[in-house]
Design an enzyme around this catalytic site. Structure first.
Site, PDB file in Angstrom:
ATOM      1  N   TYR A  64       0.803  -1.204  -0.054  1.00  0.00           N
ATOM      2  CA  TYR A  64      -0.091   0.134  -0.053  1.00  0.00           C
ATOM      3  C   TYR A  64       0.899   1.387  -0.071  1.00  0.00           C
ATOM      4  CZ  TYR A  64      -4.932  -0.193  -0.014  1.00  0.00           C
ATOM      5  OH  TYR A  64      -6.360  -0.495  -0.551  1.00  0.00           O
ATOM      6  N   LYS A 273      -1.364   2.188 -24.982  1.00  0.00           N
ATOM      7  CA  LYS A 273      -1.877   2.154 -26.219  1.00  0.00           C
ATOM      8  C   LYS A 273      -0.603   2.322 -26.839  1.00  0.00           C
ATOM      9  CE  LYS A 273      -6.588   3.471 -24.883  1.00  0.00           C
ATOM     10  NZ  LYS A 273      -7.629   4.633 -24.978  1.00  0.00           N
ATOM     11  N   ARG A 279      -0.768  -1.325 -18.488  1.00  0.00           N
ATOM     12  CA  ARG A 279      -2.306  -0.961 -18.590  1.00  0.00           C
ATOM     13  C   ARG A 279      -2.178   0.350 -17.261  1.00  0.00           C
ATOM     14  NH1 ARG A 279      -5.607  -3.233 -21.625  1.00  0.00           N
ATOM     15  NH2 ARG A 279      -7.091  -1.634 -21.351  1.00  0.00           N
TER      16      ARG A 279
HETATM   17  C1  PLP Z   1      -8.645   4.783 -23.995  1.00  0.00           C
HETATM   18  C2  PLP Z   1      -8.921   6.217 -23.786  1.00  0.00           C
HETATM   19  C3  PLP Z   1      -9.142   6.635 -22.407  1.00  0.00           C
HETATM   20  C4  PLP Z   1      -9.425   5.633 -21.263  1.00  0.00           C
HETATM   21  O1  PLP Z   1      -8.517   4.812 -21.050  1.00  0.00           O
HETATM   22  P1  PLP Z   1      -8.683   3.585 -20.286  1.00  0.00           P
HETATM   23  O2  PLP Z   1      -7.301   3.361 -19.676  1.00  0.00           O
HETATM   24  O3  PLP Z   1      -9.255   2.465 -20.595  1.00  0.00           O
HETATM   25  O4  PLP Z   1      -9.351   3.968 -18.877  1.00  0.00           O
HETATM   26  C5  PLP Z   1      -9.293   8.032 -22.225  1.00  0.00           C
HETATM   27  N1  PLP Z   1      -9.264   8.907 -22.974  1.00  0.00           N
HETATM   28  C6  PLP Z   1      -9.070   8.592 -24.343  1.00  0.00           C
HETATM   29  C7  PLP Z   1      -9.033   9.474 -25.285  1.00  0.00           C
HETATM   30  C8  PLP Z   1      -8.892   7.042 -24.922  1.00  0.00           C
HETATM   31  O5  PLP Z   1      -8.697   6.770 -26.184  1.00  0.00           O
END
Ligand code: PLP
Length: 478
Positions: A64, A273, A279
């Protein structure tokens, strides 16, 4: 024969897991096999490095560490401090940001941290002060309305969903749509491009507290210098959500007016991404907002995930290496090759092409809905997702678009020639798919007809294409 380090690591991990719950070990192995087999064109997905993946599977997960470095609510966080500081340091160097907050668990969480920081910075309100000492999820809908009334109905101007904006930019299914009175800017119906004069006009009329730029499905660059000028002209805080294209910023494909970091007051992102990390999420900002941003946990976030921060440090270190810039450029080259291949075969693309990592096919050109196209492609071994196009007549569920992106296939090593083959496969499937009918004979937006033999042939061609580009070539699970 001795195994390489990656194979040894993953084999050993699976062996340890298998001894407790073999079905989990099997599912993990099956996931790798499935990912190796599929032509993954999901624009938001990628393949993180073995080092990034392995940094997450360890005892950091047990810690934590609420609070920030030097101000923890728990004792014994010295090693968490090390990895959090490293991740923040790499992020600041990589993006040229004054401050980096690397705790957000996801992109949505990063946006929530940013919204709250902006409100706390901008608004003097007793109701807000009250809300800040309570857990946000304890606030009822009535509380939110009361809060917004007192705050003067905080306004957010962001990109509309059908033009490629994100749910977290003030839309109802997300809490941002309850926190903010939202108005959208769209794209020019003729060109599909953002019309900055229209954005400026909307800003003048609406007077937003926050102007948001960033997208999930807009295939073009955004001029952040102009957007900042618009924000300044109405006294708005300018926020950029670069979740999708952070890898292109990190790799210096987006520079100058197209690099959000020097222009925005605050930048949020995901790390998984195009950035190719674990993640997670991240917030970058200048010194003015840093204190408020650092209150993200426990203001709106649960305890940080130290194992993921360790993986962020690894992935960000990777992104600082020169070969990442090369990777980022190849992502865009590949997206353009894919777009060209599709255009040459007669496909209709939103904006007529791309200058980032994604391409949006308007599948009404094939007489299909996005839903039909997505499923027909999936039957043929091609993984994409349906997506609304601007002014979509089929709405957000069935849609008229297919979004495809190149970060994942570029990581695998595919290049322009393979993108042309990919365009051929997509065009073949969509060209041979016809809309199906409901039981009563009316046209269906979901059903479709595709010769299974063709789907099988294309699947085989897709896997042949991938066989020259092994995924995780160093990982042999035996
Ligand atoms: C994918 C995305 C998010 C959200 O991301 P998570 O990790 O799924 O919460 C937020 N804003 C944009 C523009 C995205 O493409």
């Amino acid at each position: 024969m001795s195994l390489n380090a990656e194979s040894t690591a993953f084999r050993s991990a699976l062996e340890v897991i298998r001894a407790v719950e073999p079905r989990v070990a099997d599912a993990i192995g099956a996931e790798l096999a499935d990912q190796r087999e599929s032509l993954k064109l999901i624009a938001s997905e990628n393949y993180a490095s073995p080092a990034t993946l392995l940094a997450m599977g360890n005892w950091f997960s047990d810690k934590y560490a609420e609070g920030t470095i030097g101000r923890r609510f728990y004792a014994g966080c010295q090693n968490v401090d090390t990895v959090e500081a490293l991740a923040a340091e790499h992020a600041k160097e990589l993006f040229g940001a004054a401050h980096a907050y690397v705790q957000p668990h996801s992109g949505i969480d990063a946006n929530l941290v940013a919204f709250w920081a902006i409100l706390a910075d901008r608004v003097e309100s007793p109701a807000l002060k009250k809300a800040q000492v309570r857990q946000v999820n304890e606030l009822t809908e009535a509380d939110w309305f009361a809060l917004r009334r007192e705050l003067g109905n905080q306004r957010m101007l962001g990109m509309s969903l059908d033009a490629g904006g994100h749910l977290t930019h003030g839309f109802r299914p997300n809490i941002s749509g309850k926190m903010f009175d939202q108005r959208s800017y769209g794209t020019d119906p003729a060109t599909g491009l953002i019309d900055y004069d229209k954005v400026a006009e909307a800003a003048r009329e609406f007077k937003p507290l926050i102007l948001v730029a960033g997208y999930s499905a807009y295939p073009r660059k955004v001029n952040f210098r102009i957007m900042r000028e618009i924000a300044d002209s109405v006294g708005a805080t300018f926020m950029v959500d670069m979740a999708h294209f952070a890898g292109l910023v990190a790799g210096k494909v987006f520079t100058g007016d197209f690099d959000p970091v020097p222009h925005a007051h605050i930048v949020t992102t995901t790390t998984h991404k195009s950035l190719r990390g674990p993640r997670g999420g991240m917030v970058l900002c200048g010194p003015e907002l840093a204190d408020q941003v650092d209150r993200g946990c426990p203001m709106v976030l649960g305890g940080p995930l130290p194992h993921v921060m360790a993986a962020k440090a690894v992935a960000l270190a990777e992104a600082r290496r020169p070969d990442f810039a090369d990777y980022a450029q190849r992502i865009v080259d590949n997206a353009q090759a894919l777009a060209d291949g599709l255009l040459r075969r007669g496909a209709k693309l939103v904006t007529g092409g791309t200058d980032n990592h994604l391409v949006l096919i308007d599948v009404s050109g094939y007489g299909l809905t996005g839903r039909q196209a997505e499923q027909a492609l999936l039957d043929s071994g091609i993984v994409t997702n349906r997506n609304a196009v601007p002014q979509d007549p089929n709405g957000a569920w069935y849609t008229s678009g297919i979004r495809i992106g190149t970060p994942a296939l570029t990581t695998r090593g595919l290049g322009a020639a393979e993108m042309d083959t990919t365009a051929e496969l997509i065009h073949t499937v969509l060209g041979q798919t016809t809309p199906g009918a409901n039981a009563d004979g009316t046209p269906s937006k979901a059903k479709y007809v595709l010769d299974p033999a063709l789907a099988e042939t294309v699947s085989k061609q897709a896997s042949d294409l991938l066989s020259g580009f092994p995924l995780y070539p160093a990982v042999d699970l035996g």
